[in-house]
Design a protein around this motif. Structure first.
Motif, PDB file in Angstrom:
ATOM      1  N   PRO A  51       9.947   1.863   6.967  1.00 43.93           N
ATOM      2  CA  PRO A  51      10.843   2.896   6.613  1.00 43.93           C
ATOM      3  C   PRO A  51      10.155   3.721   5.630  1.00 43.93           C
ATOM      4  N   PRO A  52      10.323   5.125   5.858  1.00 45.16           N
ATOM      5  CA  PRO A  52       9.722   6.317   4.862  1.00 45.16           C
ATOM      6  C   PRO A  52       9.953   5.785   3.312  1.00 45.16           C
ATOM      7  N   LEU A  53       8.915   6.043   2.668  1.00 43.74           N
ATOM      8  CA  LEU A  53       8.978   5.735   1.142  1.00 43.74           C
ATOM      9  C   LEU A  53       8.898   7.000   0.198  1.00 43.74           C
ATOM     10  N   PRO A  54       9.381   7.258  -0.744  1.00 36.15           N
ATOM     11  CA  PRO A  54       8.953   8.319  -1.746  1.00 36.15           C
ATOM     12  C   PRO A  54       7.606   8.648  -2.019  1.00 36.15           C
ATOM     13  N   ASP A  55       7.313   9.942  -1.950  1.00 38.40           N
ATOM     14  CA  ASP A  55       5.803  10.333  -2.286  1.00 38.40           C
ATOM     15  C   ASP A  55       5.829  10.479  -3.761  1.00 38.40           C
ATOM     16  N   VAL A  56       5.161   9.424  -4.334  1.00 35.93           N
ATOM     17  CA  VAL A  56       4.777   9.299  -5.806  1.00 35.93           C
ATOM     18  C   VAL A  56       3.259   8.828  -5.927  1.00 35.93           C
ATOM     19  N   PRO A  57       2.694   9.149  -6.993  1.00 40.55           N
ATOM     20  CA  PRO A  57       1.350   8.733  -7.152  1.00 40.55           C
ATOM     21  C   PRO A  57       1.214   7.071  -6.927  1.00 40.55           C
ATOM     22  N   SER A  58       0.215   6.726  -6.065  1.00 37.73           N
ATOM     23  CA  SER A  58       0.239   5.546  -5.558  1.00 37.73           C
ATOM     24  C   SER A  58      -1.424   5.012  -5.395  1.00 37.73           C
ATOM     25  N   ALA A  59      -1.468   3.601  -5.317  1.00 41.64           N
ATOM     26  CA  ALA A  59      -2.995   3.013  -4.875  1.00 41.64           C
ATOM     27  C   ALA A  59      -2.458   1.988  -3.913  1.00 41.64           C
ATOM     28  N   GLU A  60      -3.520   1.394  -3.064  1.00 40.53           N
ATOM     29  CA  GLU A  60      -3.321   0.586  -2.137  1.00 40.53           C
ATOM     30  C   GLU A  60      -3.550  -0.844  -2.556  1.00 40.53           C
ATOM     31  N   THR A  61      -4.265  -1.127  -3.716  1.00 39.63           N
ATOM     32  CA  THR A  61      -4.539  -2.300  -4.182  1.00 39.63           C
ATOM     33  C   THR A  61      -4.404  -2.719  -5.720  1.00 39.63           C
ATOM     34  N   VAL A  62      -4.256  -3.960  -6.191  1.00 43.06           N
ATOM     35  CA  VAL A  62      -4.010  -4.346  -7.238  1.00 43.06           C
ATOM     36  C   VAL A  62      -4.925  -3.442  -8.593  1.00 43.06           C
ATOM     37  N   ASP A  63      -6.371  -3.774  -7.971  1.00 41.75           N
ATOM     38  CA  ASP A  63      -7.246  -3.302  -9.176  1.00 41.75           C
ATOM     39  C   ASP A  63      -7.256  -1.615  -9.173  1.00 41.75           C
ATOM     40  N   ALA A  64      -6.997  -0.989  -7.899  1.00 36.57           N
ATOM     41  CA  ALA A  64      -6.930   0.288  -7.826  1.00 36.57           C
ATOM     42  C   ALA A  64      -5.667   1.024  -8.921  1.00 36.57           C
ATOM     43  N   LEU A  65      -4.607   0.130  -8.648  1.00 34.14           N
ATOM     44  CA  LEU A  65      -3.609   0.737  -9.433  1.00 34.14           C
ATOM     45  C   LEU A  65      -3.605   0.423 -10.990  1.00 34.14           C
ATOM     46  N   ALA A  66      -4.463  -0.857 -11.458  1.00 32.69           N
ATOM     47  CA  ALA A  66      -4.625  -1.074 -12.752  1.00 32.69           C
ATOM     48  C   ALA A  66      -5.708  -0.173 -13.206  1.00 32.69           C
ATOM     49  N   ALA A  67      -6.421   0.639 -12.479  1.00 32.59           N
ATOM     50  CA  ALA A  67      -7.583   1.565 -12.741  1.00 32.59           C
ATOM     51  C   ALA A  67      -6.400   2.830 -13.281  1.00 32.59           C
ATOM     52  N   LYS A  68      -5.491   3.335 -12.127  1.00 29.61           N
ATOM     53  CA  LYS A  68      -4.799   4.265 -12.591  1.00 29.61           C
ATOM     54  C   LYS A  68      -3.997   4.141 -13.854  1.00 29.61           C
ATOM     55  N   VAL A  69      -3.423   2.860 -14.075  1.00 29.01           N
ATOM     56  CA  VAL A  69      -2.615   2.517 -15.314  1.00 29.01           C
ATOM     57  C   VAL A  69      -3.485   3.000 -16.487  1.00 29.01           C
ATOM     58  N   ASP A  70      -4.885   2.618 -16.488  1.00 28.85           N
ATOM     59  CA  ASP A  70      -6.005   2.759 -17.761  1.00 28.85           C
ATOM     60  C   ASP A  70      -5.789   4.122 -17.839  1.00 28.85           C
ATOM     61  N   HIS A  71      -6.240   4.863 -16.777  1.00 24.97           N
ATOM     62  CA  HIS A  71      -6.244   6.325 -16.820  1.00 24.97           C
ATOM     63  C   HIS A  71      -5.027   7.131 -17.314  1.00 24.97           C
ATOM     64  N   PHE A  72      -3.933   6.733 -17.014  1.00 28.13           N
ATOM     65  CA  PHE A  72      -2.895   7.294 -17.352  1.00 28.13           C
ATOM     66  C   PHE A  72      -2.483   7.060 -19.118  1.00 28.13           C
TER      67      PHE A  72
END
Length: 255
Positions: A225-246
């Motif tokens: 199904p279509p999902l909302p367009d929000v900032p995202s990452a495809e892997t756990v490590d990539a998302l953890a890096a985004k959290v650090d950056h945030f």
């Protein structure tokens, strides 16, 4: 300063992300589960079970609990929860990140028929009786009652209740991951000639797709199904890096 992070989970990646972030002393992590699985895997962090009462309820929770960051790490087919999360983030002013696991792509040898829903999948099985491996979980299994001519092998983590009103159905309770060799043996043992699957992505349940390719079995694939367009990452490590950056953008730049 401690930053409060709420993760909407229910996936392996959500549990992995929660564990990764919880090791950081500056993060206070809570994992929220919808409660649809009767015996969830131990998560390793404080867990909240149950819904919030839609987007408004989640927004109120974010404000009341002083959440600093909302992470949507739900299943790719949990579109209603993802939509509520995006709306709640807007209403509350709490930032949101999402973990978006990539979907599978067909490769040479795959026999996929892509449909938009479980109801379409039931229709796509056709009028000639078939031996069908239903690998979509328990919640949408009832859609196949409209096609009682087929013989069903139904696998889910929790029991399908009530049982399907069809004359021939066998139920398997199992939790992944499932290796290709196991899946091939299963398909051969029950003489399966069609698989109904969701395009969940990831490695844990890809074994049945690879096994179907090797055996020349058709896969009726339910499109995401279509999902909302929000900032995202495809892997756990990539998302953890985004959290650090945030939380520490200066450190992320190495300044």
């Amino acid at each position: 300063m401690t930053h409060h992070i709420l993760i909407l989970g229910g996936t392996t990646e959500a549990r992995q992300l929660a564990g990764k972030l919880a090791r950081r002393k500056e993060f206070s992590v809570t994992l929220s589960l919808a409660g649809r699985t009767e015996s969830p895997v131990a998560q390793g962090v404080p867990v909240r079970i149950g819904g919030f009462g839609g987007a408004a309820g989640l927004a109120a929770h974010l404000r009341e609990e002083h959440v600093d960051l909302l992470i949507d790490a739900t299943h790719p087919y949990a579109s209603r929860i993802s939509a509520n999360a995006a709306q709640a983030a807007r209403q509350s002013g709490v930032p949101i990140l999402a973990l978006r696991r990539p979907g599978w792509e067909p490769v040479a040898g795959d026999r996929w028929m892509v449909v938009d829903s479980a109801a379409e999948a039931a229709s796509a099985l056709g009028t000639v009786p078939r031996r069908v491996f239903l690998a979509i979980g328990r919640q949408e299994a009832g859609a196949f009652e409209v096609a009682p001519r087929h013989r069903y092998l139904i696998r889910s983590v929790d029991p399908v209740e009530p049982k399907l009103a069809v004359p021939d159905a066998l139920y398997l309770l199992a939790r992944g991951p499932f290796a290709e060799a196991e899946e091939r043996a299963l398909l051969e043992r029950y003489g399966i000639d069609a698989i109904v699957s969701k395009n969940s992505g990831g490695e844990a349940t890809y074994g049945k797709i690879a096994a179907a390719r090797a055996l020349g079995i058709e896969v009726i694939m339910i499109r995401r199904p279509p999902l909302p367009d929000v900032p995202s990452a495809e892997t756990v490590d990539a998302l953890a890096a985004k959290v650090d950056h945030f939380f520490d953008p200066v450190a992320e730049r190495g300044v």
